[in-house]
Design an enzyme around this catalytic site. Structure first.
Site, short mmCIF file in Angstrom:
data_model
loop_
_atom_site.label_atom_id
_atom_site.label_comp_id
_atom_site.label_asym_id
_atom_site.label_seq_id
_atom_site.Cartn_x
_atom_site.Cartn_y
_atom_site.Cartn_z
N GLU A 1 6.45 -12.73 -2.38
CA GLU A 1 7.11 -11.46 -2.66
C GLU A 1 6.17 -10.83 -3.74
OE1 GLU A 1 11.21 -11.88 -4.34
OE2 GLU A 1 12.08 -11.69 -2.19
N GLU B 1 13.65 -14.69 3.99
CA GLU B 1 14.54 -15.18 3.16
C GLU B 1 15.92 -14.36 3.01
OE1 GLU B 1 13.54 -15.32 -1.25
OE2 GLU B 1 11.35 -16.10 -0.70
N TRP C 1 21.76 -13.10 -9.43
CA TRP C 1 20.73 -12.14 -10.00
C TRP C 1 21.53 -10.69 -10.43
CZ3 TRP C 1 19.74 -8.66 -6.44
CH2 TRP C 1 19.25 -8.96 -5.23
N GLU D 1 17.85 -20.48 -11.01
CA GLU D 1 18.59 -20.15 -9.70
C GLU D 1 19.83 -21.17 -9.40
OE1 GLU D 1 15.69 -17.14 -7.48
OE2 GLU D 1 14.99 -19.19 -7.34
N PHE E 1 22.76 -21.24 -9.88
CA PHE E 1 24.08 -20.48 -9.15
C PHE E 1 23.79 -19.68 -8.11
CE2 PHE E 1 25.73 -21.28 -13.46
CZ PHE E 1 26.96 -21.76 -13.09
N HIS E 2 22.53 -19.63 -7.50
CA HIS E 2 22.13 -19.26 -6.14
C HIS E 2 22.43 -20.18 -5.02
CE1 HIS E 2 19.72 -17.11 -3.28
NE2 HIS E 2 19.53 -16.16 -4.04
C1 GLA Z 1 13.51 -14.16 -3.96
C2 GLA Z 1 12.41 -15.17 -4.24
C3 GLA Z 1 13.11 -16.61 -4.11
C4 GLA Z 1 14.27 -16.42 -4.89
C5 GLA Z 1 15.29 -15.45 -4.09
C6 GLA Z 1 16.91 -15.41 -4.95
O1 GLA Z 1 13.52 -13.65 -2.66
O2 GLA Z 1 11.25 -15.06 -3.27
O3 GLA Z 1 12.19 -17.53 -4.66
O4 GLA Z 1 13.94 -16.18 -6.00
O5 GLA Z 1 14.54 -14.26 -4.46
O6 GLA Z 1 17.27 -14.39 -4.46
#
Ligand code: GLA
Length: 655
Positions: A142, A298, A306, A346, A348-349
């Site tokens: 990203e 993703e 978040w 992350e 809680f993701h």
């Molecule tokens: C982005 C990042 C990931 C993760 C997700 C969480 O897409 O690339 O590493 O942090 O967000 O939603």
């Protein structure tokens, strides 16, 4: 069809890895992205590289017939990097340093960052360029997500070099930015700074160039890593994960450098229109490389961590949204991440394998989706629609300026035009003002505020050749330096639309209070329309007036015009309609061009999208629906009515 997600085994002891691959096989996983955030594990100090753990991970995956999208790991430098080379850290516009402790704490233009990242990628590619598990390379992660705009001294020096390459002489820059205004005349490129916090408005030409430069600086990182990987002898496709209509990156330019387009998508499950923004992002990805499938790199299986409040995805939503990406050209569905973290930012993701283990709704849905993806028919490449919508980063950036007649959110307004097509099941491709438009019957170019001579000539040629082009208020206002052309507005497209623009007037911004006109209604052949944000005071020259304002600041003035130009028509709508207005006007203009819905009679919450010879239907609504299948298509499905419960989907073969 790839299926899988980010796999971060470095978070776990090796006995967990065995369980991971066993459950991956249960879920039907075929591809995992490895090494996204392992720089500090691979290179704990500048002089030490530790690869053995990664060797074992790749071996284990390969033995289990799971392929690898190998990330370069450059997205989060280890602590020693900024300790030794503090100049790698980026700065915000107020000069505050963005310190380590999270991730992406590097200035894209830092020579030290670039050298250290290049060394890491060189070592990585030398070791794994021909590893049989590696089917794809994943540069960084990203790019620009957290630190798209860096104002550090490194950025300042690189911005000066970028400007010098663009303008050649400081006189040319002074002219382009009209620096004589507010006494900004520069004597040398070294005097030009990034647009750091200043007492009032920055020079808009300077801000626009800074955004172009910042996008290029990130792209340079991609190109640097890509070239190192290739030079090592790797033959696999190389990608980096994009983020839909991400404001800081000109993805038209980036995609031209990428072998495969991949996207990360995290719409808010609480947003009832989320599936439309997801559809837009998917169509944009397809548009970036129309001749190739793309990858959903993703998404989340369930909640993210978040947002201020993180709703879960309701049962079926994860699969419905995944299938939507496939229906819009994706040849892979991946998630962040495989196994939910036990600690860290992350934890809680959500993940494919939740913290609560495989006996969970999410893991059952993940396994079922793996089965569904395997049972899909062979799909062609996403097909070309008959309608196109223009999306352009130069305009996104220029419209973001603060000193305009009205504050406009480019992404939000373009998305709403897209929704007007989507709601009516009219297939639409996303293009840029320079795209090949032959083959399209209707093109909508919203907020085409900035237009270069070449783009204008290109759009005019489309109309002249028989196309129907619709633009809205605030079109063709400035050239590519964000300056008015001499002699008024609409200087390059005036002949195409057959109107003259005298002035712009702002309405009270939607959703805000204050004195003034809140809207401006107009009559039109598409029915009465409600205009918002802006009205343009226009005069018909050769155009026919199709509708006039009936209230607002200029009642009686022309509001909607059509101009025959060559064998096509240019439509000028002198305001920005509300959602209902966009829907009516899109339907009407598409009808004039002979373009209709992919399927008629569908409820708004049922999505129909064509991928080559297949049409997919997805019920995004909360209620059951019956789809009436036309008799000719019914032969393929064997029935004339199809039932879809909430979040259910189906497809039919329709050549
Ligand atoms: C982005 C990042 C990931 C993760 C997700 C969480 O897409 O690339 O590493 O942090 O967000 O939603």
């Amino acid at each position: 069809m790839h299926y899988g997600g980010d796999y971060n085994p470095e978070q776990w002891s090796e006995d967990v890895w065995a369980e991971d691959v066993r459950l991956m096989r249960t879920a039907g996983v075929t591809l995992v992205t490895v090494n996204v955030f392992s720089w500090s594990v691979i290179q704990p100090r500048e002089s030490i590289f530790e690869w053995e753990w990664l060797d074992r991970v790749l071996e284990l995956l390969h033995e289990n017939e799971i392929s690898v999208d190998l990330a370069t790991g450059t997205a989060s430098p280890p602590p020693w990097v900024s300790e030794r080379y503090p100049g790698v850290l980026p700065q915000d516009d107020g000069g505050a340093t963005l310190w380590p402790g999270s991730r992406q704490h590097y200035a894209p233009t830092s020579p030290d960052y670039r050298r250290l990242a290049a060394t890491l990628v060189t070592e990585l590619a030398a070791r794994y360029h021909d590893h049989p598990a590696v089917v794809m390379w994943h540069v960084n992660n990203e790019l620009g997500c957290h630190t798209p705009w860096d104002y550090s001294d490194n950025a300042s020096a690189a911005f000066g070099r970028w400007l010098e390459a663009r303008y050649q002489s400081i006189e040319a820059l002074n002219k382009a930015w009209n620096t004589v205004f507010w006494s900004q005349r520069y004597a040398d490129f070294s005097q030009v700074l990034p647009p750091r916090k200043a007492p009032s408005f920055h020079n808009p030409g300077a801000v626009l160039d800074f955004k172009r430069f910042s996008s290029d600086a990130l792209l340079e990182l991609f190109i640097m890593e890509r070239d190192i990987i290739r030079a090592a002898g790797a033959t696999q496709p190389i990608t980096t994960n994009l983020m839909g209509p991400f404001p800081p990156g000109d993805y038209w330019k980036w995609a031209a450098e990428m072998d495969v387009v991949s996207n990360d998508a995290y719409p808010d499950p609480n947003d009832p229109e989320a599936f439309r923004s997801l559809a837009f992002a998917s169509d944009l990805m397809r548009g970036l490389k129309p001749d190739k499938p793309w990858l959903l790199m993703e998404q989340s299986t369930n909640a993210v961590q978040w947002r201020p409040s993180n709703a879960r995805k309701q049962p079926g939503v994860m699969a419905a949204w995944s299938i939507q990406s496939v229906s819009r050209g994706a040849d892979g569905v991946l998630f962040f991440q495989w196994r939910q973290s036990r600690a860290g930012a992350e934890k809680f993701h959500s993940a494919m394998l939740p913290h609560a283990g495989p006996e969970t709704r999410v893991f059952r849905e993940i396994t079922a989706l793996g089965d569904d993806l395997r049972s899909l028919p062979k799909l062609g490449i996403g097909s070309r629609a008959r309608a196109a919508l223009v999306f352009d980063w130069d305009n996104l950036w220029a419209i973001g300026d603060e000193a305009l007649p009205a504050q406009l959110d480019y992404n939000e307004i373009v998305q709403r035009w897209y929704n007007a097509f989507h709601r009516q099941h009219i297939g639409v491709d996303i293009v840029n003002p320079r795209s090949d438009l032959s083959g399209y019957d209707v093109v909508v170019a919203p907020l085409l505020y900035l237009v270069s001579d070449q783009s204008a000539a290109h759009l005019s040629a489309f109309v002249e050749g028989g196309g129907h082009l619709l633009v809205s208020a605030f079109t063709d206002v400035v050239d590519e330096t964000d300056a008015f052309r001499p002699g008024g507005y609409l200087r390059t497209l005036g002949g195409t639309f057959g109107v003259r623009v005298e002035e712009y007037d702002a309405l009270v911004l939607p959703g805000t209070d204050g004195p003034g006109f809140r809207s401006a209604t107009l009559d039109s052949p598409a029915g009465p329309l409600v205009g918002t944000f802006l009205v343009d005071e226009i005069h018909a020259v050769t155009a026919d007036v199709l509708g006039r304002f009936t209230d607002g600041p200029i009642p009686g003035a022309p509001a909607f015009t059509a101009n025959r130009f060559g064998s096509g028509v240019g439509y000028y709508l002198a305001t920005i309609p509300d959602d209902a207005g966009m829907t009516s006007v899109v339907r009407w203009v598409a009808e004039q061009a002979g373009v209709g819905a992919e399927f008629s009679g569908l409820p708004e919450l049922v999505e129909a999208s064509r991928r080559d010879q297949h049409v997919f239907f997805i019920n995004h609504g909360a209620t059951d629906v019956w789809l009436d299948i036309p008799t000719s298509d019914a032969v393929n499905v064997g029935v004339e009515r199809v039932y879809l419960g909430p979040q259910e989907w189906t497809w039919l073969h329709r050549p």
